[in-house]
Design an enzyme around this catalytic site. Structure first.
Site, short mmCIF file in Angstrom:
data_model
loop_
_atom_site.label_atom_id
_atom_site.label_comp_id
_atom_site.label_asym_id
_atom_site.label_seq_id
_atom_site.Cartn_x
_atom_site.Cartn_y
_atom_site.Cartn_z
N ASN A 123 0.79 -0.90 0.05
CA ASN A 123 0.18 0.49 -0.01
C ASN A 123 0.42 1.12 -0.06
OD1 ASN A 123 0.58 0.20 2.74
ND2 ASN A 123 -0.77 -0.85 3.22
N PHE A 135 -4.36 4.24 14.46
CA PHE A 135 -4.61 5.15 13.54
C PHE A 135 -5.58 5.14 12.34
CE2 PHE A 135 -1.34 8.63 13.34
CZ PHE A 135 -1.31 8.35 14.89
N ALA A 165 1.34 1.83 11.49
CA ALA A 165 0.95 0.89 10.52
C ALA A 165 0.50 0.74 9.42
CB ALA A 165 2.00 -0.21 10.95
N LYS A 201 -11.99 -2.16 17.93
CA LYS A 201 -11.03 -2.29 17.62
C LYS A 201 -9.74 -2.58 19.77
CE LYS A 201 -8.76 -1.55 13.22
NZ LYS A 201 -7.93 -2.47 12.63
N ASP A 214 -4.98 -8.98 12.85
CA ASP A 214 -4.68 -7.37 13.74
C ASP A 214 -4.57 -7.26 14.85
OD1 ASP A 214 -6.35 -4.75 14.42
OD2 ASP A 214 -7.74 -4.69 13.31
N1 CTP Z 1 -4.10 -2.26 12.26
C1 CTP Z 1 -3.38 -3.79 12.62
N2 CTP Z 1 -3.33 -4.12 12.21
C2 CTP Z 1 -3.84 -4.71 10.80
C3 CTP Z 1 -4.85 -3.99 10.36
C4 CTP Z 1 -5.29 -2.52 11.18
O1 CTP Z 1 -2.37 -3.39 13.77
N3 CTP Z 1 -4.51 -6.38 10.22
C5 CTP Z 1 -4.06 -1.12 13.41
C6 CTP Z 1 -3.60 -0.59 12.64
O2 CTP Z 1 -2.03 0.41 12.21
C7 CTP Z 1 -3.86 1.44 12.70
C8 CTP Z 1 -5.20 0.21 13.59
O3 CTP Z 1 -5.66 -1.12 12.78
O4 CTP Z 1 -3.44 1.23 13.89
C9 CTP Z 1 -6.46 0.77 11.91
O5 CTP Z 1 -5.98 0.29 10.43
P1 CTP Z 1 -7.04 0.46 9.31
O6 CTP Z 1 -5.80 -0.05 8.24
O7 CTP Z 1 -7.52 1.87 9.28
O8 CTP Z 1 -7.87 -1.08 9.79
P2 CTP Z 1 -9.04 -1.49 9.63
O9 CTP Z 1 -9.39 -3.06 10.46
O10 CTP Z 1 -7.76 -2.26 7.98
O11 CTP Z 1 -9.99 -0.77 8.60
P3 CTP Z 1 -10.60 -0.48 7.12
O12 CTP Z 1 -11.93 -1.22 7.19
O13 CTP Z 1 -11.48 0.96 7.67
O14 CTP Z 1 -9.43 -0.67 6.37
#
Ligand code: CTP
Length: 421
Positions: free
Chosen positions: A226, A341, A290, A359, A323
Site C-alpha cells: 500500500n 491510527f 502502520a 479494536k 489484526d
Molecule cells: N491494524 C493492525 N493490524 C491490522 C490492520 C490494522 O494493527 N491487520 C491497525 C493499524 O495499525 C491502525 C488501526 O489498526 O492503527 C486501523 O487500521 P485500518 O487499516 O484503518 O483498520 P482496518 O481494520 O483495516 O479498517 P478499514 O476497513 O477501514 O481498512
C-alpha cells in the site's frame, strides 16, 4: 563551618576542559578539591594544571595509592563530602551502573559511602541510546544524582542533548547536593530537577510504535503493498525518543533513516510485524501507525509465477491477516495506553468511533486524508476516545507527533505517576 571537600573525578572527553573552570569555582567558594583523572581524561587536561588550581595532589592511577599508609583508595573515596564526576562519559556511567572497578576512578566510585553527583557529557546518540538510558535509570535508582546534559551543538557537529552542563550549573548542583540529605537507595525524591519543565515528559516510559506499510509476497518477485510512506510513524518514534522514552519502532519496508535514540526492527509482512510487536512487550504505550495489509496471498509461490501463453490469469487466493491492534487489546500484556491510527476519506469521526469500539483501543487518531493523500508532509487529525473528540488543525507530521507525545505523557502521568516502575 568546615570547608566542604569535593572529590572530583574527571572522565575523558572534549568537555574535560570545563572541569578546570569548575575547580576554580569550587576553590573560590572555599571548598577543598581533590582531583582524580581517568586515563582518557589525561588526554584532555594535565595533572599539572589541576594540581596548580586545586592546590592538591592529583591522582591518576591505582598505583598512585600503592603506599596505603599515605592514602589508601578507601580513605580517598571517603574523605570527601561529595564525589563529583564531570564529565561523566557514557563509559564511566556504564561502569558505575554495572559496579565495575577497573581503574582508580571506578574503584573510588564503588568504594565510596558518600553521595555522588554525575554531570554527563557525550554524543547525542550515545546519550539517547537505550543502554545509556538504562544505566542512568539504574544509577538514579541507586541514589546517584545524574544531571541532565545541556542541549545544543556538539563538538562532533551533531545537535541535541549531550553537552556537559556549564560549570556554574554543576556548581549549583553541588551546592544543592551538599545541602540536601543523603539520598537513599531507590529514593527519587533526592533528585534535583535539572531539566526544564516537561523537558523529558516521557522519561522512564517504554513506547512501541509500528510504522509504514507491510509487503505481502505473492511469489519471489511480486507482493501486495500500500502507499503508506511511514513518515508519520517515524516522526512519532522520533518525538517519543526526544521526549525521553525508550522507543521500539517496528517498521515495515520504508527507506527512512532511524531517528536518534530509537531501537528499530525491520519487518516485511503483517505476520512478522505481529511477532515483533509481541516480542517487544511489555510497554507503557503502543502507537500503531502502520498501514498493515488486511490480506496476504493464501499461498506464497516459491518460484516466479509464469504466464502459460493461454491468456488465463492465475488465481490469487487471499487470506486475512491478524489484526495486530485488536489482538494486542485483548492480550494479557495489553499496554496501559493503546492507540490506533485510521486514515479515512469520509465520515471521519463516525468511522473512528466505530473503529475504537471494534479494536478495543483507548484512542483512535483519525487522519482525514480526503484533501491530502498518503505520503504528504502534513496531517489533520482528530483524537477520538471514550471521552470525546479532540480535533487539531492541519499540522506538519512532526508537529502532530510532538503534540501527541504531550497528550500521551499527560495521560500516562494520570494513570501511573512517573518513575513508579
Ligand atoms: N491494524 C493492525 N493490524 C491490522 C490492520 C490494522 O494493527 N491487520 C491497525 C493499524 O495499525 C491502525 C488501526 O489498526 O492503527 C486501523 O487500521 P485500518 O487499516 O484503518 O483498520 P482496518 O481494520 O483495516 O479498517 P478499514 O476497513 O477501514 O481498512
Amino acid at each position: 563551618m568546615a570547608a566542604k571537600r569535593i572529590l572530583l573525578i574527571i572522565g575523558g572527553g572534549i568537555a574535560a576542559y570545563k572541569a578546570i573552570e569548575l575547580v576554580r569555582l569550587l576553590r573560590k567558594a572555599g571548598m577543598t578539591v581533590r582531583c582524580v583523572l581517568t586515563r582518557a581524561g589525561e588526554q584532555f587536561v594535565t595533572p599539572l594544571t589541576l594540581a596548580a588550581l586545586s592546590e592538591n595532589r592529583v591522582y591518576t592511577s591505582l598505583f598512585d595509592l600503592k603506599d596505603e599508609v599515605e592514602m589508601g583508595h578507601i580513605q580517598l573515596s571517603r574523605e570527601a563530602d561529595l564525589v563529583v564526576v564531570a564529565p561523566a562519559t557514557a563509559d564511566l556511567l556504564a561502569k558505575m551502573a554495572g559496579g565495575i572497578a577497573d581503574d582508580l576512578a571506578t574503584t573510588l566510585l564503588l568504594a565510596t559511602d558518600k553521595p555522588v553527583l554525575a554531570a554527563p557529557a557525550m554524543n547525542v546518540r550515545m546519550w539517547l541510546h537505550a543502554a545509556t538510558r538504562r544505566n542512568v535509570r539504574a544509577l538514579r535508582g541507586d541514589g546517584v544524582t545524574v544531571m541532565e546534559p545541556d542541549e545544543g551543538e556538539m563538538a562532533c557537529g551533531e545537535y541535541g542533548p549531550g553537552r556537559l552542563p556549564e560549570p556554574e550549573a554543576i556548581k549549583r548542583a553541588i551546592d544543592e547536593a551538599l545541602s540536601s540529605p543523603l539520598p537513599q537507595e531507590g529514593d527519587f525524591s533526592g533528585q534535583p530537577d535539572f531539566a526544564p519543565a516537561n523537558h523529558r515528559p516521557l522519561y522512564g516510559r517504554r513506547i512501541l510504535v509500528t510504522a509504514g506499510p507491510t509487503h505481502e509476497p505473492i511469489d519471489p518477485v511480486r507482493y501486495i503493498a500500500n502507499r503508506s510512506s511511514g513518515k508519520q510513524g517515524f516522526a512519532i518514534a522520533a518525538a517519543a525518543a526526544a521526549a525521553g522514552a525508550e522507543v521500539l519502532l517496528v517498521a515495515g519496508p520504508v527507506p527512512l533513516p532511524t531517528p536518534p535514540g530509537v531501537v528499530r526492527v525491520d519487518v516485511e509482512t503483517a505476520l512478522e510485524m505481529a511477532a515483533e510487536v509481541q516480542a517487544g512487550l511489555p510497554v507503557d504505550a503502543a502507537i500503531m501507525v502502520a498501514a498493515v495489509a488486511d490480506w496476504r496471498a493464501a499461498d506464497t509461490h516459491r518460484q516466479k509465477i509464469k504466464k502459460d501463453g493461454s491468456g488465463a490469469v492465475p488465481p490469487l487466493a487471499l487470506a486475512e491477516n491478524p489484526d495486530i491492534l485488536a489482538g494486542l487489546a485483548k492480550s494479557a500484556e495489553r499496554p496501559p495506553l493503546l492507540i490506533g491510527f485510521a486514515a479515512e476519506t469520509n465520515d471521519v469521526i463516525d468511522h473512528a468511533r466505530a473503529k475504537l469500539a471494534r479494536k478495543g483501543c483507548d484512542w483512535i487518531v483519525a487522519n482525514d486524508v480526503s484533501a491530502d493523500p498518503m505520503g504528504g508532509e502534513t496531517n489533520r487529525v482528530h483524537i477520538v476516545s471514550q471521552d470525546g473528540v479532540d480535533s487539531w488543525d492541519r499540522l506538519p507530521k512532526q508537529a502532530v507527533a510532538r503534540k501527541l507525545m504531550e497528550k500521551i505523557a499527560d495521560e500516562l502521568d494520570l494513570r501511573s505517576p512517573p518513575d513508579s516502575d
